[in-house]
Structures are given as structure tokens and as C-alpha cells.
Write a protein that holds these residues in place. Structure first.
Motif, PDB file in Angstrom:
ATOM      1  N   ALA A  67       0.842  -1.201   0.000  1.00 61.11           N
ATOM      2  CA  ALA A  67       0.000   0.000   0.000  1.00 61.11           C
ATOM      3  C   ALA A  67       0.877   1.251   0.000  1.00 61.11           C
ATOM      4  O   ALA A  67       1.894   1.310   0.704  1.00 61.11           O
ATOM      5  N   GLU A  68       0.502   2.224  -0.811  1.00 60.81           N
ATOM      6  CA  GLU A  68       1.247   3.478  -0.834  1.00 60.81           C
ATOM      7  C   GLU A  68       0.611   4.420   0.185  1.00 60.81           C
ATOM      8  O   GLU A  68      -0.433   5.026  -0.057  1.00 60.81           O
ATOM      9  N   LEU A  69       1.238   4.514   1.344  1.00 63.32           N
ATOM     10  CA  LEU A  69       0.736   5.343   2.432  1.00 63.32           C
ATOM     11  C   LEU A  69       1.813   6.343   2.827  1.00 63.32           C
ATOM     12  O   LEU A  69       2.994   5.992   2.931  1.00 63.32           O
ATOM     13  N   ASN A  70       1.420   7.569   3.055  1.00 55.91           N
ATOM     14  CA  ASN A  70       2.409   8.562   3.444  1.00 55.91           C
ATOM     15  C   ASN A  70       2.872   8.322   4.884  1.00 55.91           C
ATOM     16  O   ASN A  70       2.165   7.719   5.696  1.00 55.91           O
ATOM     17  N   ARG A  71       4.053   8.781   5.183  1.00 53.31           N
ATOM     18  CA  ARG A  71       4.663   8.542   6.505  1.00 53.31           C
ATOM     19  C   ARG A  71       3.869   9.217   7.622  1.00 53.31           C
ATOM     20  O   ARG A  71       3.791   8.700   8.746  1.00 53.31           O
ATOM     21  N   ASN A  72       3.268  10.338   7.311  1.00 58.94           N
ATOM     22  CA  ASN A  72       2.470  11.072   8.287  1.00 58.94           C
ATOM     23  C   ASN A  72       1.336  10.207   8.841  1.00 58.94           C
ATOM     24  O   ASN A  72       1.119  10.118  10.050  1.00 58.94           O
ATOM     25  N   VAL A  73       0.609   9.570   7.929  1.00 58.15           N
ATOM     26  CA  VAL A  73      -0.536   8.765   8.358  1.00 58.15           C
ATOM     27  C   VAL A  73      -0.070   7.480   9.047  1.00 58.15           C
ATOM     28  O   VAL A  73      -0.735   6.990   9.971  1.00 58.15           O
ATOM     29  N   THR A 104       0.435  19.729   9.257  1.00 60.50           N
ATOM     30  CA  THR A 104       0.672  20.737   8.217  1.00 60.50           C
ATOM     31  C   THR A 104       1.145  20.094   6.922  1.00 60.50           C
ATOM     32  O   THR A 104       0.642  20.400   5.850  1.00 60.50           O
ATOM     33  N   VAL A 105       2.122  19.170   6.993  1.00 66.15           N
ATOM     34  CA  VAL A 105       2.716  18.667   5.756  1.00 66.15           C
ATOM     35  C   VAL A 105       1.835  17.651   5.034  1.00 66.15           C
ATOM     36  O   VAL A 105       2.011  17.416   3.837  1.00 66.15           O
ATOM     37  N   GLY A 106       0.880  17.011   5.743  1.00 68.65           N
ATOM     38  CA  GLY A 106       0.043  16.022   5.077  1.00 68.65           C
ATOM     39  C   GLY A 106       0.894  14.939   4.429  1.00 68.65           C
ATOM     40  O   GLY A 106       1.825  14.410   5.025  1.00 68.65           O
ATOM     41  N   GLY A 107       0.582  14.610   3.177  1.00 68.37           N
ATOM     42  CA  GLY A 107       1.329  13.569   2.465  1.00 68.37           C
ATOM     43  C   GLY A 107       2.462  14.116   1.629  1.00 68.37           C
ATOM     44  O   GLY A 107       2.738  13.598   0.533  1.00 68.37           O
ATOM     45  N   MET A 108       3.142  15.122   2.145  1.00 68.51           N
ATOM     46  CA  MET A 108       4.211  15.772   1.383  1.00 68.51           C
ATOM     47  C   MET A 108       5.311  14.795   0.969  1.00 68.51           C
ATOM     48  O   MET A 108       5.908  14.949  -0.107  1.00 68.51           O
ATOM     49  N   ASP A 109       5.572  13.774   1.777  1.00 72.61           N
ATOM     50  CA  ASP A 109       6.642  12.849   1.401  1.00 72.61           C
ATOM     51  C   ASP A 109       6.295  12.084   0.120  1.00 72.61           C
ATOM     52  O   ASP A 109       7.168  11.820  -0.718  1.00 72.61           O
ATOM     53  N   LEU A 110       5.009  11.743  -0.071  1.00 77.08           N
ATOM     54  CA  LEU A 110       4.592  11.100  -1.323  1.00 77.08           C
ATOM     55  C   LEU A 110       4.684  12.075  -2.492  1.00 77.08           C
ATOM     56  O   LEU A 110       5.096  11.703  -3.594  1.00 77.08           O
ATOM     57  N   THR A 111       4.288  13.314  -2.254  1.00 77.58           N
ATOM     58  CA  THR A 111       4.379  14.330  -3.306  1.00 77.58           C
ATOM     59  C   THR A 111       5.823  14.502  -3.752  1.00 77.58           C
ATOM     60  O   THR A 111       6.120  14.558  -4.949  1.00 77.58           O
ATOM     61  N   GLU A 112       6.743  14.569  -2.784  1.00 77.40           N
ATOM     62  CA  GLU A 112       8.164  14.699  -3.125  1.00 77.40           C
ATOM     63  C   GLU A 112       8.640  13.497  -3.949  1.00 77.40           C
ATOM     64  O   GLU A 112       9.441  13.650  -4.883  1.00 77.40           O
ATOM     65  N   GLN A 131      -3.366  12.170  -1.211  1.00 77.42           N
ATOM     66  CA  GLN A 131      -2.883  12.187   0.170  1.00 77.42           C
ATOM     67  C   GLN A 131      -2.138  13.467   0.527  1.00 77.42           C
ATOM     68  O   GLN A 131      -1.813  13.686   1.701  1.00 77.42           O
ATOM     69  N   HIS A 132      -1.857  14.301  -0.465  1.00 76.98           N
ATOM     70  CA  HIS A 132      -1.124  15.539  -0.186  1.00 76.98           C
ATOM     71  C   HIS A 132      -1.928  16.456   0.721  1.00 76.98           C
ATOM     72  O   HIS A 132      -1.380  17.074   1.636  1.00 76.98           O
ATOM     73  N   GLU A 133      -3.208  16.543   0.472  1.00 78.54           N
ATOM     74  CA  GLU A 133      -4.070  17.479   1.214  1.00 78.54           C
ATOM     75  C   GLU A 133      -4.050  17.140   2.703  1.00 78.54           C
ATOM     76  O   GLU A 133      -4.234  15.984   3.099  1.00 78.54           O
ATOM     77  N   ALA A 134      -3.812  18.155   3.547  1.00 80.86           N
ATOM     78  CA  ALA A 134      -3.594  17.928   4.981  1.00 80.86           C
ATOM     79  C   ALA A 134      -4.751  17.177   5.636  1.00 80.86           C
ATOM     80  O   ALA A 134      -4.541  16.321   6.498  1.00 80.86           O
ATOM     81  N   GLY A 135      -5.983  17.477   5.238  1.00 81.67           N
ATOM     82  CA  GLY A 135      -7.139  16.850   5.861  1.00 81.67           C
ATOM     83  C   GLY A 135      -7.269  15.373   5.566  1.00 81.67           C
ATOM     84  O   GLY A 135      -7.941  14.643   6.307  1.00 81.67           O
ATOM     85  N   MET A 136      -6.612  14.904   4.490  1.00 81.38           N
ATOM     86  CA  MET A 136      -6.725  13.489   4.147  1.00 81.38           C
ATOM     87  C   MET A 136      -6.110  12.598   5.223  1.00 81.38           C
ATOM     88  O   MET A 136      -6.562  11.462   5.432  1.00 81.38           O
ATOM     89  N   THR A 137      -5.114  13.086   5.941  1.00 86.52           N
ATOM     90  CA  THR A 137      -4.516  12.295   7.021  1.00 86.52           C
ATOM     91  C   THR A 137      -5.572  11.939   8.058  1.00 86.52           C
ATOM     92  O   THR A 137      -5.723  10.778   8.450  1.00 86.52           O
ATOM     93  N   ALA A 138      -6.318  12.936   8.512  1.00 90.55           N
ATOM     94  CA  ALA A 138      -7.367  12.689   9.509  1.00 90.55           C
ATOM     95  C   ALA A 138      -8.467  11.791   8.951  1.00 90.55           C
ATOM     96  O   ALA A 138      -8.988  10.915   9.651  1.00 90.55           O
ATOM     97  N   MET A 139      -8.823  11.998   7.684  1.00 94.31           N
ATOM     98  CA  MET A 139      -9.877  11.178   7.084  1.00 94.31           C
ATOM     99  C   MET A 139      -9.457   9.717   7.000  1.00 94.31           C
ATOM    100  O   MET A 139     -10.259   8.812   7.243  1.00 94.31           O
ATOM    101  N   MET A 140      -8.189   9.474   6.670  1.00 91.79           N
ATOM    102  CA  MET A 140      -7.690   8.100   6.588  1.00 91.79           C
ATOM    103  C   MET A 140      -7.643   7.457   7.971  1.00 91.79           C
ATOM    104  O   MET A 140      -7.971   6.282   8.148  1.00 91.79           O
ATOM    105  N   LEU A 141      -7.238   8.230   8.976  1.00 98.21           N
ATOM    106  CA  LEU A 141      -7.204   7.716  10.344  1.00 98.21           C
ATOM    107  C   LEU A 141      -8.616   7.433  10.850  1.00 98.21           C
ATOM    108  O   LEU A 141      -8.860   6.409  11.506  1.00 98.21           O
ATOM    109  N   GLN A 142      -9.527   8.331  10.545  1.00 99.04           N
ATOM    110  CA  GLN A 142     -10.933   8.137  10.930  1.00 99.04           C
ATOM    111  C   GLN A 142     -11.478   6.839  10.355  1.00 99.04           C
ATOM    112  O   GLN A 142     -12.105   6.038  11.054  1.00 99.04           O
TER     113      GLN A 142
END
Length: 551
Positions: A67-73, A104-112, A131-142
């Protein structure tokens, strides 16, 4: 009303889980060292990394290795699961609970990781943009934990503590019985180089409040706390770590990144928390300071502390030499540390500070014993004064000093004009509070910085681009131009960001926290970014709108 903390979950450079973090905190063990996980050329700037690869984090989080998941989530999943388990929350409880997440950074590591491909027309990995959008982290966790709702507070380095304050407000107002609040932030090249461009990173382990301090170390991690109506917690036999005794959110309204010399925002936030708590300043024996180790922040914060506490301030400590500055997650991570300091030393009360770019200053007071928060002064009907959104900014010179207007993007100028017109229509110069909703934040400077990193490497970046890329830049800019040193926050949770800002403004009015609130919606979509979003079927447009809500 008494608000209890009944669960803790944490991951940081000190380790995975509360036990490892508590042991190393009390031992004073620093885990700041040259980067091993982050793919950066800057080994001269030590950081507080969670010493696990994304593959290892996936295994810990119980996620598919492909699964491609950003480090933040991933960090958030690990900390959130521990908080849920620690508080013994059931599936039924989670199904009725809200997550308040600071980032703040959201999925910036995937964007990079994929940005160069997108620039070259290879869109095979464009799903990562979601996943870049900051709110997506919370939505994925929810979604991962089956929670009822989520929201995202993005006030730079005070994000997580503001998420906790927001959660406490919801419980205090009787809207929620229990919430989970905190934050998560992963290290990225974007913000390592951004802070580097500001010239405030140290090449050694940072030395907060030392005469020879020379800057910060960045870090990463996540921490979540379960906040609960104390009566509800007792009914189910939950263990209680501490109680929320008071909180304060105020704005310095001074500079995009620097703190004011007299520490107005910090002083006001701490003073408000003390007034709410009803205790004297002499009752606070311990303060976990923001303490970034920059010459500016530490001088400003200590000035505010002496203004408030006099010549005998509480024992003041910064734990950032142990973990690095975990930016948007620091407020919740350091509130956990404050709880453990209280337990280890028998403190009855303690205070914890978190300050962010844009002057977003927040303070929370904890009590080891039951503590009754004062009754809320609820008001009746809320009146709303609205303004028409300006389509052009050709009249901005009437509203914005030329030297400041030159540093703004066209959409930011439109927002300032809208805000000033709304205030004029409401018959006021300065509101009590400012609340902004933004999905993407300032994407023009973000894309400029990303493009530079991708095409030219990690050198010669513009500090102005980094300062303007933070999601709360709009709220901070408005606070400075309007001299508004009151409550200030930013919601960044997808398409519903403006609606959440309006709902929060109504909460401020109904609970007596403010008598007038400037509510703004802001998004600027750079041309290239808009193309990527359109390819994914995501509608994107520039937004600049404002209204004043008054009680």
C-alpha cells in the motif's frame, strides 16, 4: 464541567509507545542525530527521526506492505491505536467519536517522491496527490479506526495543541462526551529545507534557553490523547492521567515566522489559560516551554514568562533536545511529556506551550486532581454580517499598504480586501477572533518550493516561499494587518474547511470565547497543481471570501 485525559498514544524519536517515551524522557536521553531515513543531502543538520523505515512502520500499523501510504498517516496510525487501546475505547464508542488532528505537511513525502514524474507527464502514480491534502490524514485515520467524524487544525507548530483545545471546547460545550485529539507530522525535505532557508537550524543538538543557543533541530512523531467528560470516564471505570484545568489561544500578530520581542501572544495565551483555571500563577511549579532554541523564540517566550510569573517563574524546560522539534505534532507529544513530569515529581499543576508560525500561540494547563472548569456563558441568537466576494483585486491599494501588497499573491490580496470589506460592513476595525478554512493552503509558493527542490536540489531556497506555504499563513497575515491579537485558528479539512471554520466561529460565540469572529475561506491553486487535480477529477478553484459573525 471536568475534562479528563484517559488515554495516551505516542511515537517519536524516543521510541514507539508510551513506555519507551516515558523512560527516555525521564532519563534525559537525546535521540537527535544525522538523518538516516529522510532522503536528504543535509547530514549537517541533526534531526529527531523515528528510526523506522516506511516498510517497518507499515508492519507496525498492520498495513499491506504494497500500500502506498504517506509517513504522516503511518505515524498517526501507530499512536492513535495505542491511545484507543490505552483508554479501552470500544468499537461502539469509536463509532460515535470525533478525531481532531493537527498537521501541516500532510502527504508531502509522497508528493516529493512523485513530483518529478508529474512534471514530466508521467501520471501513473497520480493517486498520491490525494494524500497531499492535509485533511486526508485525519480522514484516513478516521476510516481506519471506524470513527464517526474528523477534522484538521493546521496552525503550524501549535496545530496539535490547538486540536486538543478544540476538543476540550467541544466537550465543555456539551457537544461531545469524548474525543481523541492530537497530531502527527513526518519529516520531509520540504520543511527541512524550508527551515534551513530561514537560517534557524542548528548543526548541533539544540540548546534551548542557553546563552549560546543557535537554532532548532527538526523531529517527527505523533501523539494522541483521549479527552473525556470526567463523569463519563468514571462511569466506565477509565483510568485518568490528568485533567484539563485551562487553555488559551492568542495571536502575536507580529511577523510571519518570528515572535514579538515582548512576547504578547505567548503572554496572552498563558494568561488566558490561567484565568480560566482560576488558580494563581504561583500554583504552577512546572512549565514545558515551546523552547525551540532560536535566539528569537526563547528570548520572546522567557520575556512573556517573566511578565506573567514575575521574578520567580516555574521550573521551565524544553524537551526538544530529546526529540527535535516535531512541529505540528509537538503540542500533543509535549503534553504527554508534561503529564509524565507531573507524575514523576508530584506536581499538582503544570503548563505546556506550543507556538506556531503566524503568531499562533497556545497554552494548556493540566491538573493532577479533579478540576472544575468555569461555567460557560452561552449567548442566544447569532447575527451574521456577510460581504460579497471581490472578483478582482484592482482596489487592493485602498486596503493594503503597498510594501505588504507586493509580498502577496493575487488571491491573498483578494482575501484581505474581502476581509476588510466584511469588517467595514459590520462596522468594526478589528474582530475578537479570526478563523480561516482552507483545503490546500497557499499552493503557489508550495509549488515553487517543490519545483526548486526537484529541479535544482536542496540549496538556495527562498525563505519567503516557505513562510507563505503554511496553511495558516492567511490567518496570520490577516491578524497582522488587522492588529487582531485574539483567538486565531485554521481548519484544513478538504472541501468542508470553510463550513468547519464557520461552525467553529459559532462555537466561539456561543461559549463566550469571542463576541465577533472574522471567518474566511482561502485557497490558491497554482496552474500546474490545478492540472494534476483536474486529471484526478477533483474540482479546484481559487477562493477568497470573508464574513463577520457577531453575537
Amino acid at each position: 464541567m471536568k475534562i479528563a485525559i484517559t488515554g495516551i498514544g505516542i511515537i517519536s524519536a524516543l521510541g514507539v509507545g508510551a513506555e519507551a517515551n516515558r523512560e527516555r524522557l525521564l532519563a534525559g536521553e537525546s535521540c537527535v542525530a544525522p538523518a538516516q531515513i529522510l532522503p536528504t543531502e543535509h547530514k549537517e543538520w541533526p534531526v529527531g527521526e523515528v528510526g523506522l523505515s516506511n516498510a517497518q512502520l507499515k508492519r507496525l500499523a498492520g498495513q499491506d506492505e504494497n500500500a502506498e501510504l504517506n509517513r504522516n498517516v503511518l505515524l498517526g496510525m501507530i499512536a492513535l491505536r495505542e491511545a484507543i487501546t490505552d483508554s479501552q475505547l470500544t468499537t461502539d464508542m469509536l463509532a460515535g467519536m470525533q478525531l481532531l488532528n493537527g498537521t501541516t505537511v500532510g502527504g508531502m513525502d509522497l508528493t516529493e517522491r512523485h513530483y518529478a514524474e508529474w512534471q514530466q507527464g508521467d501520471f501513473s502514480n497520480l493517486d498520491a496527490i490525494l494524500q497531499h491534502e492535509a485533511g486526508m490524514t485525519a480522514m484516513m485515520l478516521q476510516q481506519c479506526f471506524g470513527m464517526a467524524d474528523s477534522t484538521t487544525i493546521s496552525t503550524a507548530c501549535s496545530s496539535a495543541l490547538n486540536a486538543i483545545v478544540t476538543g476540550a471546547m467541544l466537550i465543555r460545550a456539551g457537544i461531545e462526551k469524548r474525543v481523541i485529539a492530537g497530531g502527527t507530522e513526518a519529516l520531509t525535505r520540504f520543511h527541512l529545507n524550508g527551515f534551513g532557508a530561514l537560517g534557524i537550524l542548528s548543526k548541533e543538538v539544540c540548546k534551548p534557553f542557553s546563552p549560546d543557543r543557535d537554532g532548532i533541530n527538526l523531529g517527527e512523531g505523533a501523539a494522541y490523547l483521549v479527552l473525556e467528560d470526567a463523569d463519563e470516564a468514571k462511569k466506565r471505570g477509565a483510568k485518568i492521567y490528568a485533567y484539563i484545568a485551562g487553555y488559551g489561544n492568542r495571536c502575536d500578530a507580529y511577523h510571519p515566522t518570528a515572535s514579538s520581542p515582548d512576547g504578547d501572544g505567548a503572554y496572552d495565551a498563558m494568561a488566558h489559560a490561567l484565568r480560566m483555571s482560576g488558580i494563581s500563577f504561583a500554583s504552577i511549579p512546572y512549565l514545558n516551554a515551546h523552547g525551540t532554541a532560536t535566539p528569537n523564540n526563547d528570548a520572546s517566550e522567557m520575556h512573556a514568562i517573566y511578565r506573567l510569573f514575575g521574578e520567580n517563574p516555574p521550573l521551565t524546560e524544553s524537551t526538544k533536545p530529546l526529540t527535535g522539534h516535531t512541529t505540528s505534532a509537538s503540542g500533543s507529544i509535549e503534553l504527554c511529556f508534561t503529564i509524565w513530569r507531573m507524575q514523576a515529581n508530584g506536581y499538582r499543576y503544570a503548563m505546556s506551550n506550543a507556538f506556531g508560525f503566524g503568531g499562533n500561540d497556545t497554552s494548556v494547563i493540566l491538573s493532577a486532581e479533579e478540576h472544575e472548569l468555569p461555567e460557560l456563558t452561552k449567548v442566544g441568537k447569532i447575527g451574521i454580517t456577510e460581504t460579497v466576494v471581490p472578483c478582482e483585486d484592482d482596489d487592493y491599494k485602498t486596503y493594503i499598504p503597498a510594501i505588504q501588497a507586493r509580498r502577496m499573491t493575487p488571491v491573498m490580496r483578494q482575501l484581505v480586501v474581502a476581509a476588510k470589506k466584511a469588517l467595514l460592513a459590520a462596522g468594526m476595525d478589528t474582530p475578537d477572533a479570526i478563523v480561516v478554512g482552507t483545503e490546500w493552503g497557499g499552493m503557489c509558493p508550495t509549488m515553487e518550493l517543490l519545483t526548486h527542490l526537484t529541479n535544482e536540489g536542496e540549496k538556495d531556497l527562498s525563505p519567503m516561499q516557505f513562510m507563505s506555504s503554511t496553511h495558516n499563513n492567511a490567518a496570520g497575515t490577516l491578524a497582522r494587518l488587522l492588529s487582531c491579537k485574539g483567538y486565531n485558528t485554521t481548519f484544513s479539512h478538504g472541501k468542508g474547511s470553510m463550513a468547519e471554520a464557520e461552525a467553529h466561529a459559532a462555537l466561539l460565540l456561543m461559549t463566550g470565547e469571542a463576541k465577533s469572529v472574522l471567518v474566511c475561506g482561502f485557497d490558491e491553486i497554482a496552474e500546474g497543481w490545478q492540472e494534476y487535480l483536474v486529471r484526478k477529477g477533483i474540482p479546484a478553484e481559487n477562493i477568497a471570501k470573508a464574513k463577520v459573525m457577531v453575537c
